[in-house]
Design an enzyme around this catalytic site. Structure first.
Site, short mmCIF file in Angstrom:
data_model
loop_
_atom_site.label_atom_id
_atom_site.label_comp_id
_atom_site.label_asym_id
_atom_site.label_seq_id
_atom_site.Cartn_x
_atom_site.Cartn_y
_atom_site.Cartn_z
CE LYS A 28 60.60 32.33 42.05
NZ LYS A 28 59.85 31.44 42.90
NE ARG A 97 62.50 28.30 44.62
CZ ARG A 97 63.28 28.03 45.66
NH1 ARG A 97 64.51 28.49 45.68
NH2 ARG A 97 62.83 27.32 46.67
N GLY A 106 51.97 27.49 35.57
CA GLY A 106 51.96 26.86 34.25
C GLY A 106 53.37 26.67 33.71
CG MET A 108 60.52 23.68 35.37
SD MET A 108 62.26 23.70 35.14
CE MET A 108 62.77 24.50 36.63
NE ARG A 341 54.78 34.72 46.29
CZ ARG A 341 54.50 33.56 45.73
NH1 ARG A 341 54.72 33.36 44.46
NH2 ARG A 341 53.99 32.58 46.45
CG HIS A 457 15.78 40.38 28.57
ND1 HIS A 457 15.30 39.67 29.65
CD2 HIS A 457 15.15 41.58 28.59
CE1 HIS A 457 14.39 40.40 30.27
NE2 HIS A 457 14.28 41.56 29.65
CB SER A 773 24.30 57.77 25.15
OG SER A 773 24.63 56.73 26.02
CB CYS A 840 24.27 53.93 28.18
SG CYS A 840 23.50 53.80 26.57
CE1 TYR A 860 26.41 58.95 30.12
CE2 TYR A 860 26.81 61.17 29.31
CZ TYR A 860 26.08 60.00 29.28
OH TYR A 860 25.03 59.86 28.42
C1 PEP Z 1 23.24 49.19 23.73
O1 PEP Z 1 22.85 48.74 22.67
O2 PEP Z 1 24.42 49.27 24.06
C2 PEP Z 1 22.25 49.65 24.72
C3 PEP Z 1 22.65 50.23 25.84
O3 PEP Z 1 20.94 49.40 24.49
P1 PEP Z 1 20.23 47.98 24.67
O4 PEP Z 1 21.18 47.10 25.40
O5 PEP Z 1 19.00 48.25 25.42
O6 PEP Z 1 20.01 47.59 23.26
#
Ligand code: PEP
Ligand code: MG
Length: 885
Positions: A28, A97, A106, A108, A341, A457, A773, A840, A860
């Protein structure tokens, strides 16, 4: 320290700060100074720096010299305004202010009209020839000062106002006459005395000192600390204090106040968008007692002021090169800017503004890409709850898969599938889901589970499907017999409507209005720019040809994880899978696997086709086998039923056999049990079948001229020897198929790194693996020793108590799990400098984790299809952030 400057003037004759000094002056303060530098009229004032806050909160006293500097600045302010602070005839009044480097709810916030007391109020009345206005200002000041400085809740004052209005038989505050306001002022002062044991401070200098202390102290109140934790704001930033001369928008018809945006914050359209109220103060606009007029109306009532405002807003947007949210006050025909702002905006507006500003030449592509928050992309890809909707939130769980969904409650996957065939929308409510529920999950609008964390899952599968999911909602209890769930005294029966918000974790009773996602050209444009900037690839986790096609549409450059176990379900397949599991000899198992092979091959063919030209990583079977068998309780129930209705012995024997199978596969800790590559070692024929299906599909497609790049991935390896043994199985099965087809397929055999030992011995593992991976779901589970399915029970309190800042299953724990990733990469590349490495786990689609992945040298990231755009954006932002460092 002695020469350090603690107070910076702005406005009128002298301005000492500028926009680039946000760290020191707060957002500000820095912007007020910048406006003054641009020649834009701001009421003069001064900013006490964030450094003062840091030293004051640390030492519990002001650094030497600060208070003298404040006094000198105040004198300059008096001179600039030609008024004295505390002068009973012509008093200078101030606003105080807070203003941290980033806006921080959160803390004053604001005290207006500071400097009023029993004497100056009469001066104000005389000077403005408006006694009512003076006493109205005084009672407002007393309330605000009490609330934010003295900690006396506003309700204490509101109650008296209400009582007085009732006595007079009026409805609005504006209908209170001067005598009533005088009466209230007296009453308010006695409330202060009763609550603090002291008189209201009449001395304006004391008021100012108390207000400044309160701002600095508010930096460390619980709400501010919590906000900082949630938003990763360091404690040592501190807040600045802005002290500014008051201007009044409530001095008649040529006065007013308003707020405006330099572009429409909802749609992003380039237009001046705002509203104002004549003869009003800022809080009147906020309070909503009177309906403000659209900003264009100012053109008629005060055309010169309107023109000036238009010039200013254009100047501000050009200068700050972003959409601004501005506040202004007009005092008797003179315009003053109180704030500018960066304006908050919807996801849709953010995209449009970024793209249009680039086209206008205001910003470059990198700036445009860095302006879009990854979380905003979620909002344009999934349905969201209408922000205006009233919500009856009955429970809250983990925000496991974004978007909102409405449907009638069902408790089994079969019911969800059945209702879907009837065209009915459902929300599938389960204690937890298992692979068996996939059909029902696909058929429902969204999923709610009692147990399970961010990588359970339900979470993983729902995210893959792009379906909203609230997981780990421990507050609810399901009574499957009664077909209802309860939370406290709320009971929701099968068929009742609920709405779930997978972006916040809220479960809401009833049908709430949703807003549909709107895919825009602007999103494509931004992502296209991001693709040109980023250096790492983005792949998708996909288990079906349909998911693979969606992933391609979202821009995935291959599949980083195809979980083959999901292909083992469905009416046609599960009996064969069970045959395979229950086989009593290797031969029997092989026969069952032969039936499975063509089915798997069909899936792989579809996936390869959808991903033509891009790599496809197929993971061989991972979950413990019991997951493919029916539930023990259901089987026992079935057995009871069969017996009671005198079913055939053969039927009873079959169920008994299944029960035996379930019992023999039962494990105390299946997640750490007979799963992953351990299955490949004990049942090599399963992996052989899968490899054959992959390579057969590849050979067929190659004949058709479809380019494919299979990568066969082995899960849950902890020791290089596991990989060595399995690799031999894979290679010989693949060779057999290639020989049969007279074809050669270039494929890779690699492994997941998802156990700490694998990361720590990655140099050895890289001797056998052709790619890595990181399975950061299991790596998080095994590094913390937190079960990914049970962590929902305690992780929320870990976060509540600041033991962990974030759920490590959602945001990669860089300090621990990330360190293992780093070690794994370094060691792996020590052995093979060209080793291709990706991630992954679910973190592959989480912006901070993607950025981390970029920085530690991944090739990746791979994530569920709907998160691919987020990962593309975050990967580009990582490049930009590093460049700007
Ligand atoms: C992991 O464990 O990060 C993975 C990609 O495999 P899953 O989630 O199927 O165990
Ligand atoms: Mg895993």
């Amino acid at each position: 320290m002695a020469n350090k400057k603690f107070v910076y003037l702005f406005g009128n004759n002298k301005t000492e700060g500028k926009n680039s000094m946000k760290d020191l002056l707060g957002g500000k303060g820095a912007n007020l100074a910048e406006m003054a530098n641009l020649g834009i009229p701001v009421p003069p004032g001064f900013t006490i720096t964030t450094e003062v806050c840091v030293l004051y909160t640390k030492n519990n006293q002001y650094p030497p010299g600060v208070l003298d500097e404040v006094n000198r600045a105040l004198q300059k302010l008096e001179k600039a305004n030609n008024k004295q602070f505390g002068d009973p005839d012509n008093p200078l009044l101030l606003s105080v202010r807070s203003g941290a480097g980033v806006s921080m709810p959160g803390m004053m916030d604001t005290v207006l009209n500071l400097g009023l007391n029993d004497k100056t109020v009469t001066g104000l009345a005389k000077k403005t020839s408006n006694e009512r206005f003076a006493y109205d200002s005084y009672r407002r000041f007393l309330t605000m000062f009490s609330d934010v400085v003295l900690g006396i809740p506003t309700e204490n004052f509101e109650k008296l106002i209400e009582a007085r209005k009732e006595e007079l038989g009026v409805e609005l505050d504006t209908e209170l006459d001067t005598d009533s306001l005088k009466y209230l002022v007296e009453k308010f002062k006695s409330i202060i005395k009763d609550n603090t044991g002291e008189e209201f401070p009449q001395d304006p200098r004391k008021q100012l000192q108390m207000a400044i202390d309160a701002v600095f102290n508010s930096w460390n109140n619980q709400r501010a600390i919590k906000y900082r934790r949630l938003n990763n704001i360091p404690d040592n930033w501190g807040t600045a204090v802005n002290v500014q001369s008051m201007v009044y928008g409530n001095m008649g018809e040529k006065s007013g106040t308003g707020v405006a945006f330099t572009r429409d914050p909802a749609t992003g359209e380039k237009c001046f968008f705002g509203e104002f109220l004549t003869n009003a103060q800022g809080e009147d606009v906020v309070a909503g007692i009177r309906t403000p007029q659209p900003i264009e109306a100012l053109q008629d009532s005060m055309p010169e002021v309107y023109d000036e405002l238009v010039d200013i807003y254009r100047k501000l947007e050009n200068h700050f090169q972003d959409m601004q949210d501005i506040e202004f006050t007009i005092q008797e025909g003179t315009l003053y800017m109180l704030q500018t702002r960066t304006g908050k905006r919807t996801a849709k507006a953010a995209l449009r503004i970024a793209v249009e500003m680039e086209k206008e030449g205001l910003i470059d592509k990198e700036t445009a890409v860095s302006r879009i928050e990854a979380s905003q992309i979620d909002k344009v890809l999934h349905p969201m709850i209408d922000p205006g909707a009233k919500l009856d939130v009955i429970a809250t769980g983990l925000p496991a898969s974004p978007g909102a969904a409405v449907g009638k409650v069902v408790f089994t996957a079969e019911d969800a599938e059945e209702k879907s065939k009837e065209g009915k929308q459902t929300i599938l409510v389960r204690t937890e889901t298992s692979p068996e529920d996939i059909g029902g999950m696909a058929a429902s609008e969204g999923v709610l589970t009692v147990r399970g964390g961010m990588t359970s899952h339900a979470a993983v599968v729902a995210r893959g499907m792009g379906k909203p999911c609230v997981a780990g909602c421990g507050g609810i209890t399901i009574d499957i017999d009664k077909k209802e769930f309860t939370n406290g005294n709320v009971t929701v029966k099968e068929g009742d409507y609920v709405t779930i918000d997978g972006s916040t974790g809220e479960v809401i009773l009833g049908e709430v209005k949703l807003i549909s996602p709107e895919l825009s050209d602007e999103l494509d444009t931004i992502l296209g720019w991001a693709d040109n900037i980023r250096s790492i690839n983005v792949r998708s986790n996909a288990d079906t040809p349909q998911d693979a096609a969606v992933a391609r549409e979202f821009g995935a450059e291959g599949i980083g994880l195809c979980r083959t176990e999901h292909m083992f379900f469905g009416e046609e397949r599960i009996p064969v899978v069970r045959e395979m599991i229950m086989a009593e000899s290797s031969l029997e198992r092989k026969q069952a696997l032969e039936k499975l092979l063509p089915m798997q091959k069909e899936d792989f063919t579809g996936i390869f086709r959808a991903m033509e030209g891009y790599p496809v990583t197929i993971r061989l079977l991972d979950p413990p086998l019991h997951e493919f068998l029916p539930n023990h309780e259901e089987l026992t129930e079935k057995l009871r039923e069969l017996k009671s209705k005198g079913a055939k012995q053969s039927e009873i024997a079959e169920v008994n056999r299944l029960i035996g199978g379930v019992e023999s596969l039962k494990e105390v800790n299946p997640m750490l049990g007979h799963r992953g590559c351990r299955l490949g070692i004990t049942y090599p024929e399963v992996y052989e079948m899968q490899v054959k299906a992959i390579i057969e599909a590849a050979c067929d497609l190659k004949k058709e001229g479809v380019e494919i790049v299979p990568e066969i991935m082995i899960p849950l390896v902890s020791h290089v020897n596991e990989l060595k043994v399995i690799k031999e199985t894979v290679k010989s099965a693949a060779q057999e198929v290639m020989d049969c087809n007279g074809s050669t397929i270039d494929y890779l055999v690699g492994t997941m790194i998802e156990l700490p030992r694998a990361a720590l011995t990655a140099d050895r593992i890289a001797e056998e693996a052709e790619f890595f991976s990181f399975g950061t779901n299991d790596l998080t589970q095994t590094t913390f020793g937190f079960s990914r399915d049970d962590a929902g029970k305690f992780l929320p309190s870990y976060i509540e108590n600041n033991i962990l800042e974030q759920d490590p299953f959602a945001v990669l724990d860089q300090e621990g799990v990330g360190e293992l990733v780093k070690i794994g990469i370094e060691k792996g590349r020590d052995t093979n400098s060209k080793l291709k490495i990706g991630i992954c786990g679910e973190h592959g689609g989480e912006p901070a984790s993607v950025k981390y992945g970029h920085n530690v040298g991944l090739n990746y990231v791979s994530c569920s299809p709907f998160r691919v755009p987020i990962a593309r954006l975050a990967a580009a932002q990582a490049v930009i952030e590093n460049k700007n460092k």
